[in-house]
Every structure is written in structure tokens, then in C-alpha cells.
Design an enzyme around this catalytic site. Structure first.
Site, PDB file in Angstrom:
ATOM      1  CG  ASP A 166      -5.151  14.767  -7.758  1.00 56.58           C
ATOM      2  OD1 ASP A 166      -4.764  15.910  -7.794  1.00 56.58           O
ATOM      3  OD2 ASP A 166      -4.959  13.853  -8.523  1.00 56.58           O
TER       4      ASP A 166
HETATM    5  C1  NAG Z   1      -2.397   9.025  -4.898  1.00 59.18           C
HETATM    6  O1  NAG Z   1      -1.390   9.690  -4.509  1.00 59.18           O
HETATM    7  C2  NAG Z   1      -0.214   9.087  -4.469  1.00 59.18           C
HETATM    8  C3  NAG Z   1       0.721   9.618  -3.503  1.00 59.18           C
HETATM    9  O2  NAG Z   1       0.829  11.180  -3.842  1.00 59.18           O
HETATM   10  C4  NAG Z   1       0.125   9.139  -6.304  1.00 59.18           C
HETATM   11  O3  NAG Z   1       1.593   8.642  -6.155  1.00 59.18           O
HETATM   12  C5  NAG Z   1      -0.821   8.477  -6.989  1.00 59.18           C
HETATM   13  O4  NAG Z   1      -0.459   8.797  -8.224  1.00 59.18           O
HETATM   14  C6  NAG Z   1      -2.053   9.141  -6.608  1.00 59.18           C
HETATM   15  N1  NAG Z   1      -3.091   8.286  -7.230  1.00 59.18           N
HETATM   16  C7  NAG Z   1      -3.899   9.106  -8.198  1.00 59.18           C
HETATM   17  C8  NAG Z   1      -4.940   7.936  -8.544  1.00 59.18           C
HETATM   18  O5  NAG Z   1      -3.802  10.019  -8.110  1.00 59.18           O
END
Ligand code: NAG
Ligand code: NAG
Length: 250
Positions: A62
């Protein structure tokens, strides 16, 4: 992590206090782009941090300007060469944050990862992913430092792929053949003809503002990071040895 505690059923984690995110700084600075010299110093630190994750069998998944923070974001107001009043940071020291979706090689891989603008083509096409999807995200992030705005501003997968084709040329047919997401793809070539795309996207090299050596090196590095085929995409280990970073290695 300095500490953690529970508050009304939520786990809270205490971290060191950092400055603004790169996104927030850009926003407060009227989305004025960073200079190539600033980009070099910022990218070198970010690549070293994420390369450390990759060497340890982790993928961040991310990476985006919201998840990279300045250690301190105090600045001076200065007039730039276009006589626009600009916030100039005193220090470009950065830290990468938000390991909430960081995944080890041996762990199950969520099929949909990353925030839209920074999502790699193999993720959109559902072909599986590894560390190389971080390289793609960072290519988009570095380009955003250069432009002051996102390279692929879209909320739709099909439009996203069409934008990629406008900027980077056709997606290789062997990737389109493997995907089960056939509705993104029409007769093995993407079906698109959109005013919005023509307005917002152009071939990568046409974004270059100057034809000097350092910009040519920056765009060469970007084209290696924004490579569709993961087996040909540059790794961060390799990227750190790219000539663009030579001035920082001496
Ligand atoms: C991680 O990925 C999930 C599914 O895409 C998402 O809903 C969630 O917000 C994400 N968590 C973070 C901490 O970015
Ligand atoms: C990611 O997967 C591709 C395709 O299987 C492979 O060529 C590449 O070496 C992998 N990258 C890493 C960093 O493991």
C-alpha cells in the site's frame, strides 16, 4: 512501536510523532511538483526502506504519498523560478509507514491490494502479485512527485488499464490472455476511446519538461518501474544502482 493500549475495545498503537505525509504537504503547497533534485533524494530513501522489506520477504502492498511521512515538515516560504510562492521543506528526511497490509511471502496473498491509483496491472488483472507490485506503486508515486498530481486519476479498473495503455503503450497480449477478468478486455485489446483519458494522459516521455541528462535518467528509471511484465520489471535493489542515483552514491 513505542507502546500500545486498549481504548473502548480498540487496540491503539503509539508511534514516534512524525511530520506531514507527502500527500498532505503537496496539498498544502497547492500541488506544486517537487524538483528533480528533491525527487532524487526522496526516492533514494524510500527505495532503501522498501528494499529492506523486500530482502526480508515482505511486500508493503500500500505504497502511496499518504503513507510516506516527512520526519519534520517545517518549511520556508520562497519564490521559485516561476515567481510562485512555494513552501520549501528544510529537511527531506522520510519514513515509510502503515504496515497494516504488509504481507510475508509465505502468507496468503489477498487478491485485491493497494489503493487504486497505485495498483499494479497484475493486481487489476488478478494474475497474482509479489514484491514487484510495490515497484509499480513507487513508479506511480515518483511520477506524482514530478507532476504534483496522480498519474492515473481514475476510480474504474477498465479506465485505469486504458490510461496505462495511453501512457505506456499496449498491455502485452500474453497478460490479457491469462486474465479471467475478461470484461476489462475486449477481443484481446482494450476497448477505449475516452475524452477524459485523452485529456489526462499522454505517452510517458511527453511528460518530460526538460530534455537534460538528469530528466532523461529519471524517465528511464520510471519506464523500468512501470514495466507491465513483472519478470522484466526492475527490482528496487537494481533501481538503487540506476544512474539516476549516482550523485548520491559517491
Ligand atoms: C488492507 O486491505 C483491506 C482489503 O483491501 C482493506 O479493507 C484494509 O483497509 C487495508 N488495511 C490497511 C491498514 O490499509
Ligand atoms: C515476482 O514474480 C515474477 C513472476 O513469477 C518473477 O519473475 C519475479 O522474479 C518475482 N519477483 C520477486 C521480487 O520475487
Amino acid at each position: 512501536m513505542l507502546d500500545w493500549f486498549e481504548h473502548e475495545g480498540h487496540v491503539c498503537i503509539v508511534f514516534e510523532l512524525l511530520g506531514l505525509s507527502i500527500f498532505e504537504f503537496l496539498r498544502q503547497n497547492e500541488f506544486l511538483p517537487f524538483s528533480v533534485e528533491q525527487i532524487r533524494r526522496m526516492a533514494f530513501q524510500i527505495f532503501k526502506a522498501v528494499c529492506f522489506l523486500h530482502r526480508n520477504k515482505l511486500t508493503h502492498t500500500d505504497l502511496k504519498p499518504e503513507n510516506i511521512l516527512f520526519v519534520r515538515s517545517d518549511y520556508d516560504l520562497e519564490y521559485n523560478e516561476d515567481l510562485v510562492r512555494e513552501k520549501r521543506l528544510r529537511s527531506l528526511d522520510l519514513k515509510v509507514v502503515d504496515f497494516g497490509n504488509t504481507t510475508f511471502d509465505h502468507e496468503p496473498h489477498e487478491s485485491l491490494v493497494s489503493t487504486r491509483y497505485y495498483r499494479a496491472p497484475e493486481v487489476i488483472l488478478g494474475l497474482g502479485w509479489n514484491q514487484s507490485c510495490d515497484v509499480w506503486s513507487l513508479g506511480c508515486v515518483i511520477m506524482e512527485f514530478y507532476l504534483g498530481r496522480a498519474l492515473f486519476p481514475t476510480h474504474d479498473s477498465k479506465e485505469h488499464l486504458a490510461m496505462m495503455e495511453k501512457v505506456l503503450g499496449p498491455i502485452p497480449p500474453h497478460l490479457l490472455k491469462q486474465t479471467r477478468k475478461k470484461h476489462y478486455v475486449h477481443s484481446e485489446c482494450l476497448n477505449w476511446d475516452d475524452e477524459y483519458i485523452r485529456k489526462h494522459c499522454r505517452p510517458l516521455k511527453l511528460y518530460m519538461q526538460m530534455q537534460n541528462e538528469e530528466e532523461r535518467q529519471l524517465f528511464d528509471l520510471l519506464s523500468c518501474m512501470l514495466e507491465y511484465d513483472v519478470s522484466r520489471r526492475i527490482t528496487l535493489e537494481e533501481a538503487l544502482w540506476h544512474p539516476f542515483f549516482s550523485p548520491l552514491r559517491t
